[in-house]
Design an enzyme around this catalytic site. Structure first.
Site, short mmCIF file in Angstrom:
data_model
loop_
_atom_site.label_atom_id
_atom_site.label_comp_id
_atom_site.label_asym_id
_atom_site.label_seq_id
_atom_site.Cartn_x
_atom_site.Cartn_y
_atom_site.Cartn_z
CG LEU A 4 -33.62 5.01 9.43
CD1 LEU A 4 -34.65 4.04 9.97
CD2 LEU A 4 -32.88 4.38 8.26
CG HIS A 5 -34.22 11.89 7.05
ND1 HIS A 5 -35.58 12.07 6.92
CD2 HIS A 5 -33.92 12.23 8.33
CE1 HIS A 5 -36.07 12.49 8.07
NE2 HIS A 5 -35.08 12.59 8.94
CB ALA A 6 -32.60 11.16 1.13
#
Lengths: 94, 573
Positions: free
Chosen positions: A13-15
């Site tokens: 759940l990054h950029a």
């Protein structure tokens, strides 16, 4: 209403996956929250809150939704988190 | 200082494009304008009006981000553009907007409220590792955008710099680089940044002369000064001499030739581009590359938390092939273990990593699964587009290593076959980088379709002079007779084994050495895209006989100095 989902996109759940997740969560009227298995739930409409969870690929998250379209919101978010990033990005020409 | 006043001052950084440009310095310092004065007393602020100003700034920020996203997607790629999606989400983040509105209710003007509301989240991300710390940069970028819109700060409009500007900055964000117009910007230099920064990738894909990571030294250059940016040597020179100027201006007068090139007497030589990311493909096509001679695949694996899967790789290889429907794309399988740590791969510390387990040694050992996945993606991509796909293995030192790699290709092909997946076996080749590979080039050539000489590594290993050690930089010259003889040997072995032979090191992109390399008998030269026009022009001017006689004289020479003399005599004629 609550559901546990394993995060499939390689970036976790990054950029980019996080931006999509937040965008989807805000499309519904339901109040959606997301939590790591061993932590407190945060507002799924907040990019800041979602990225600071630091959820990596392969980890489970709990999705909690309340409201009229809670079930639909959970369905869409589950699908998003279960889809490898590449497949959803592969055909941008549509 | 006075004695030095008229002498040009040179600052060293990392050159990221082999191009030079001269122009007038323009300092881009967006944050200087964003220093806020102390807020007025709370009674003097109308919260309703401030909330409205904040809402308006967010609307404008969203519109700007949308434009920059489109522009970046078009010019650099979807992947680079995605950063703007995250920025848009931060603009609308309820945690931040709630914080801003609470601060406005406490009597702060909107800009002070924005500064306050971002402070904690930025500090929170700054304290984290790696990619989380990068989110702090994103948040700063978003905060500064909102502050600029709220304060109507004058910002140098990057999209409309005057022609012939040399842009100087602390650092350039993705939003900044997306606005640069290569027709106006003669070059840029930054205090921070490395070869793989956004700014560097953008500079390469657009062919802008650029030097990054100069350090605080850069700040001694005043706005308006005449500045030369040499992206090849990594130098930034204030007040360059007429001589330096002339050399800098020289390189760009060559016309781009889109068609393949032949020597004056009709021998064709393929001129291809070295590419490290998809973003560079466009630049390669624009400079007239016949194909890709070295597609480094490391970028696919770096800066992430898990390796790319087969489908993601397939799409990337297919995209590279699609850029050259009539050409050839030579993909190098994963070459890690030297200097590039990858978080999800275990790379034990080694005394001499460059002489350790890297390249094919890892692919046949700890990274066997990654190697198979990469080959599956490559074999599928070969069948998906009309261009020719070639695959080569790095750091091969022995015949059994090559045979093991070829067997892996066969077994992957058999798997795809039995699964009914469409595939094609690509051309297969070996990189000649180790002295042992050069000495067994005959045996290697018999087993593959091509050899490609990686001169940077070959030179360091033949000369026993490490690439990162400046004290022996002098020894690392591919024009050393020993290196030339290793090349000569490799070319002869390729001919005997019915394989074609190319070169993909920096030597291949030096137009002064083109006659020597054509004379040595190379079929293909691969280089940074920007030097392609010069090398093509040099080839078109050549007579093969002259080139061959130069090559004979050079390989017979006892010293590098003699080699240079021969090369210069030919070039000057």
């Amino acid at each position: 209403m609550e559901r546990t989902v394993t995060v499939v996109p390689e970036d976790g759940l990054h950029a980019r996956p996080a931006a999509k997740f937040v965008e989807t969560a805000t499309e519904f009227d339901a109040d959606v929250r997301v939590a790591p298995t061993d932590g407190d739930a945060v507002d799924a409409a907040s990019m800041l809150a979602v990225t600071s969870l630091g959820v990596a690929s392969g980890e489970d998250v709990r999705l909690i939704a309340e409201g009229d379209d809670a079930e639909a919101a959970l369905d869409d978010l589950e699908e998003l988190l279960s889809t490898p990033e590449t497949e959803s990005e592969a055909e941008p020409e549509t | 200082m006075a004695a030095n006043e008229s002498a040009p001052r040179s600052h060293e950084g990392t050159g990221v494009t082999p191009l030079s440009g001269v122009g007038s310095a323009v300092w881009y310092d967006p944050n200087a304008d964003l220093e806020l004065e102390a807020p007025p007393a709370a009674e003097a602020v109308d919260p309703d009006a401030e909330r409205e100003r904040f809402a308006d700034a967010r609307d404008r920020a969203r519109a700007e981000l949308e434009r920059e996203r489109e522009r970046t997607a078009e010019r650099v790629g979807e992947e680079e553009a995605a950063v703007f999606d995250a920025h848009k989400q931060f603009v609308d983040d309820p945690q931040i907007t709630d914080g801003v509105e609470a601060a406005i209710d406490d009597g702060l003007p909107a800009e002070h409220a924005v500064e306050d509301a971002f402070e904690d989240p930025i500090a929170q991300f700054e304290g984290m590792d790696g990619r989380m710390a990068e989110r702090a940069d994103d948040l700063r970028d978003v905060r500064d955008r909102l502050l600029r819109l709220l304060t109507d700060a004058d910002r140098v409009d990057l999209a409309s710099l005057s022609t012939g500007s040399i842009l100087l900055a602390e650092r350039l964000t993705p939003s900044d680089t997306a606005q640069l117009d290569p027709d106006r910007v003669a070059g840029f230099a930054t205090v921070e940044g490395g070869r793989t920064s956004h700014a560097a990738i953008f500079a390469r894909s657009l062919g802008i002369p650029a030097v990054v990571g100069v350090g605080d030294d850069l700040e001694s250059i005043d706005g308006g000064a005449d500045v030369l940016v040499d992206g090849e040597d990594g130098a930034v020179i204030a007040d360059p001499t007429p001589d330096q100027r002339e050399r800098a201006a020289g390189g760009r007068d060559v016309d781009v030739r889109e068609e393949p090139v032949e020597t004056a007497d009709g021998r064709s030589v393929e001129v291809a581009a070295n590419v490290g990311t998809l973003a560079e493909l466009e630049g390669a096509v624009a400079q007239g590359a016949d194909g890709i001679g070295l597609f480094r695949t490391e970028f696919l694996f770096l800066d992430r938390e898990a390796p790319p899967d087969e489908d993601e790789q397939f799409e990337v290889y297919r995209e590279a092939l699609a850029a050259f429907p009539e050409g050839r794309v030579v993909v190098r399988t994963l070459d890690v273990g030297g200097d590039k740590p990858i978080p999800y791969l275990e790379t034990p510390d080694a005394e001499n990593p460059f002489l350790g387990q890297r390249g094919i040694r890892r692919s046949l050992g700890p990274d066997a699964d990654l190697f198979e996945t990469q080959l599956r993606a490559l074999l599928r991509a070969a069948a998906a587009e009309p261009g020719t796909l070639s695959v080569m293995f790095p750091m091969v030192a022995t015949v059994p290593e090559l045979e093991a790699a070829l067997e892996t290709v066969e077994s992957v092909a058999a798997d795809l076959d039995s699964a009914g997946v469409e595939y094609e076996t690509p051309e297969l080749g070996v990189m000649i980088e180790t002295p042992s590979a050069a000495f067994t080039a005959e045996e290697l050539a018999e087993r593959v379709d091509f050899l490609s000489i990686g001169t940077n590594d070959l030179t360091q290993y033949v000369m026993a002079a490490a690439r990162e050690n400046e004290r022996v930089a002098d020894l690392r010259d591919p024009c050393e007779p020993a290196v030339l003889r290793a090349i000569e040997r490799t070319v002869a072995a390729a001919a005997a084994g019915d394989a074609w032979v190319g070169m993909c090191g920096e030597m291949a992109g030096d137009p002064d050495l083109t006659p020597l390399l054509v004379g040595l008998g190379l079929d293909e030269l691969s280089m940074s895209a920007v030097t392609i026009p010069e090398v093509k022009a040099a080839i078109a001017d050549l007579e093969t006989d002259d080139a061959e006689s130069l090559a004979n004289r050079a390989t017979d020479a006892a010293t590098r100095t003699t080699v240079s003399e021969h090369v210069n005599t030919t070039t000057d004629q």
